[in-house]
Write a protein that holds these residues in place. Structure first.
Motif, short mmCIF file in Angstrom:
data_model
loop_
_atom_site.label_atom_id
_atom_site.label_comp_id
_atom_site.label_asym_id
_atom_site.label_seq_id
_atom_site.Cartn_x
_atom_site.Cartn_y
_atom_site.Cartn_z
N ARG A 55 -0.78 -45.90 3.44
CA ARG A 55 -2.05 -45.48 4.05
C ARG A 55 -2.23 -43.97 3.95
NH1 ARG A 55 -3.93 -43.09 8.23
NH2 ARG A 55 -1.98 -42.97 9.36
N ILE A 56 -1.14 -43.22 4.21
CA ILE A 56 -1.20 -41.75 4.11
C ILE A 56 -1.48 -41.33 2.67
CG2 ILE A 56 0.18 -39.64 4.31
CD1 ILE A 56 -0.77 -40.80 7.02
N ILE A 57 -0.82 -41.97 1.73
CA ILE A 57 -1.03 -41.64 0.31
C ILE A 57 -2.48 -41.93 -0.08
CG2 ILE A 57 -0.38 -42.21 -2.06
CD1 ILE A 57 2.49 -42.82 -0.85
N ARG A 58 -3.01 -43.05 0.37
CA ARG A 58 -4.41 -43.39 0.04
C ARG A 58 -5.39 -42.35 0.60
NH1 ARG A 58 -5.41 -48.71 -1.80
NH2 ARG A 58 -7.56 -48.43 -1.18
N GLU A 59 -5.12 -41.88 1.82
CA GLU A 59 -6.07 -40.96 2.46
C GLU A 59 -5.86 -39.49 2.06
OE1 GLU A 59 -7.93 -39.83 6.83
OE2 GLU A 59 -6.59 -41.56 6.64
N TYR A 60 -4.62 -39.10 1.83
CA TYR A 60 -4.34 -37.67 1.60
C TYR A 60 -3.74 -37.39 0.22
CZ TYR A 60 -5.00 -37.63 6.61
OH TYR A 60 -5.52 -37.79 7.86
N MET A 75 1.55 -28.05 1.75
CA MET A 75 1.95 -29.46 1.80
C MET A 75 1.32 -30.12 0.58
SD MET A 75 1.55 -30.67 5.78
CE MET A 75 2.20 -32.31 5.53
N GLU A 76 2.15 -30.45 -0.37
CA GLU A 76 1.69 -31.13 -1.59
C GLU A 76 1.74 -32.62 -1.30
OE1 GLU A 76 0.62 -29.76 -4.37
OE2 GLU A 76 1.37 -27.70 -4.27
N MET A 77 0.59 -33.25 -1.16
CA MET A 77 0.54 -34.66 -0.81
C MET A 77 0.66 -35.51 -2.08
SD MET A 77 0.67 -34.41 2.38
CE MET A 77 0.40 -36.07 2.94
N ASP A 78 1.87 -35.51 -2.61
CA ASP A 78 2.19 -36.20 -3.86
C ASP A 78 3.56 -36.86 -3.69
OD1 ASP A 78 2.91 -37.03 -6.39
OD2 ASP A 78 2.60 -35.08 -7.33
N VAL A 104 5.70 -39.21 1.00
CA VAL A 104 4.25 -39.04 0.84
C VAL A 104 3.92 -37.68 0.24
CG1 VAL A 104 3.69 -40.65 2.70
CG2 VAL A 104 3.92 -38.21 3.22
N GLY A 105 4.93 -36.80 0.15
CA GLY A 105 4.69 -35.47 -0.40
C GLY A 105 5.91 -34.59 -0.23
N TYR A 106 5.66 -33.29 -0.38
CA TYR A 106 6.72 -32.29 -0.23
C TYR A 106 6.09 -30.97 0.16
CZ TYR A 106 5.28 -30.94 -4.96
OH TYR A 106 4.55 -30.54 -6.05
N GLY A 112 11.22 -29.46 0.33
CA GLY A 112 11.67 -30.52 1.22
C GLY A 112 10.69 -31.68 1.16
N LEU A 113 11.21 -32.89 1.15
CA LEU A 113 10.37 -34.07 1.07
C LEU A 113 9.72 -34.39 2.41
CD1 LEU A 113 12.66 -36.43 -1.01
CD2 LEU A 113 10.79 -34.99 -1.83
N ILE A 114 8.50 -34.84 2.37
CA ILE A 114 7.79 -35.30 3.56
C ILE A 114 7.80 -36.82 3.48
CG2 ILE A 114 5.61 -35.28 4.82
CD1 ILE A 114 5.04 -32.58 3.30
#
Length: 158
Positions: A55-60, A75-78, A104-106, A112-114
């Motif tokens: 859901r986070i990946i879809r939105e951000y 925050m790189e949402m990748d 969901v990102g880094y 550092g990974l998110i």
């Protein structure tokens, strides 16, 4: 407690960085998840794409959420960003928390990974350890903007 709506500061920051309410990158999110799963398999590991993270990946997904006061902190949402051996580190943290995690990102400064767990909590997997960033994206974003001290993820181990 999870924040249901973003604070005005978080909402304005997100909007400035390309987000809008109802944003959904659809099939692109599915492809990002597939890429991340293939990379974990290449590393000899198997990650589980939990619904909260998807859901986070879809939105951000695809957003570069630049910190407004700290140069070169984004925050790189990748979810495809990472490093060799990160899948094993994610699975180790998963085991310690007793909840599945998915990236969901880094963050761009030290890469550092998110991560998001199956109940929507955000964790930061950094070379110095793992840290809790909040229960839900709005708390995590507010934490990122405030840059206060993070709680050790160990406080959440089962």
């Amino acid at each position: 407690m999870t924040t249901i709506t973003p604070s005005p500061e978080v909402r304005e920051w997100l909007s400035r960085n390309g987000w809008s309410s109802g944003r959904d990158i659809g099939a692109e999110a599915e492809e990002l998840v597939r890429i991340r799963l293939r990379d974990a398999e290449r590393q000899g590991e198997r990650l589980t794409p939990v619904d909260a993270a998807v859901r986070i990946i879809r939105e951000y997904g695809g957003l570069r959420l630049a910190h407004p006061r700290v140069t070169d902190l984004v925050m790189e949402m990748d979810p495809t960003g990472g490093y060799d051996g990160d899948a094993a580190a994610i699975l180790e943290l998963t085991a310690n928390l007793g909840k599945q995690l998915f990236p969901v990102g880094y963050e761009s400064r030290e890469y550092g990974l998110i991560l998001v767990d199956e109940i929507g909590r955000f964790f930061h997997l950094h070379h110095t350890g793992a840290y809790f960033w909040g229960s839900g994206e709005y708390e995590a974003f507010a934490f990122f903007l405030g840059r206060e001290d993070a709680l050790d993820a160990e406080d959440f181990f089962v």
